[in-house]
Design a protein around this motif. Structure first.
Motif, mmCIF file in Angstrom:
data_model
loop_
_atom_site.group_PDB
_atom_site.id
_atom_site.type_symbol
_atom_site.label_atom_id
_atom_site.label_comp_id
_atom_site.label_asym_id
_atom_site.label_seq_id
_atom_site.Cartn_x
_atom_site.Cartn_y
_atom_site.Cartn_z
ATOM 1 N N LEU A 67 -4.838 -2.852 0.268
ATOM 2 C CA LEU A 67 -5.695 -3.858 0.906
ATOM 3 C C LEU A 67 -4.908 -5.108 1.266
ATOM 4 O O LEU A 67 -5.109 -5.686 2.347
ATOM 5 N N GLU A 68 -4.005 -5.509 0.395
ATOM 6 C CA GLU A 68 -3.163 -6.667 0.697
ATOM 7 C C GLU A 68 -2.288 -6.400 1.919
ATOM 8 O O GLU A 68 -2.110 -7.278 2.771
ATOM 9 N N ALA A 69 -1.760 -5.197 2.031
ATOM 10 C CA ALA A 69 -0.935 -4.844 3.197
ATOM 11 C C ALA A 69 -1.768 -4.831 4.471
ATOM 12 O O ALA A 69 -1.320 -5.329 5.513
ATOM 13 N N LEU A 70 -2.979 -4.288 4.394
ATOM 14 C CA LEU A 70 -3.869 -4.268 5.556
ATOM 15 C C LEU A 70 -4.261 -5.683 5.978
ATOM 16 O O LEU A 70 -4.266 -6.009 7.172
ATOM 17 N N GLN A 71 -4.591 -6.523 5.004
ATOM 18 C CA GLN A 71 -4.953 -7.906 5.305
ATOM 19 C C GLN A 71 -3.782 -8.659 5.928
ATOM 20 O O GLN A 71 -3.964 -9.417 6.888
#
Length: 95
Positions: A67-71
Motif C-alpha cells: 500500500l505504501e508503494a502504491l500510494q
C-alpha cells in the motif's frame, strides 16, 4: 516496463473518458472509482498469491508495504509536471 506502463495508462484513460462521457460524473469521482478498481485488482492478485498453492512466480504480498508503494506511485505521478515538448521550444542556437 515502459511499454506496459503506457499500455495500462492508455487503457485507464480510455475507460476514464468513456465513463466521463457516459455518466457525467465529476472527474474526481471517476478517479476515485479507478482507485477502487486498482485496489480490488490488488486484492484479487494478492489472494491468488497466498494460501496452500500460491502462484509459482514467487511474489508474496505484504499489505502495508504494498500500500505504501502504491500510494507513493500515485503521489509521484499526480505531482509530476509534464515534460516540455521539444517541438514547441524556441530554438536558441545551432548544433
Amino acid at each position: 516496463m515502459e511499454a506496459a506502463r503506457a499500455e495500462i495508462r492508455q487503457a485507464v484513460l480510455t475507460a476514464f473518458c468513456a465513463a466521463l462521457h457516459d455518466t457525467r460524473l465529476p472527474p474526481l469521482a471517476l478517479i476515485e472509482l479507478a482507485a477502487h478498481a486498482v485496489g480490488s485488482v490488488y486484492r484479487e492478485v494478492a489472494d491468488a498469491h497466498c494460501g496452500d498453492q500460491p502462484c509459482p512466480c514467487g511474489w508474496r504480498p505484504r499489505l502495508q508495504a504494498d500500500l505504501e508503494a502504491l500510494q507513493a506511485a500515485l503521489a509521484l505521478s499526480a505531482a509530476s509536471t509534464p515534460q516540455p515538448d521539444l517541438a514547441g521550444m524556441a530554438v536558441l542556437g545551432r548544433a
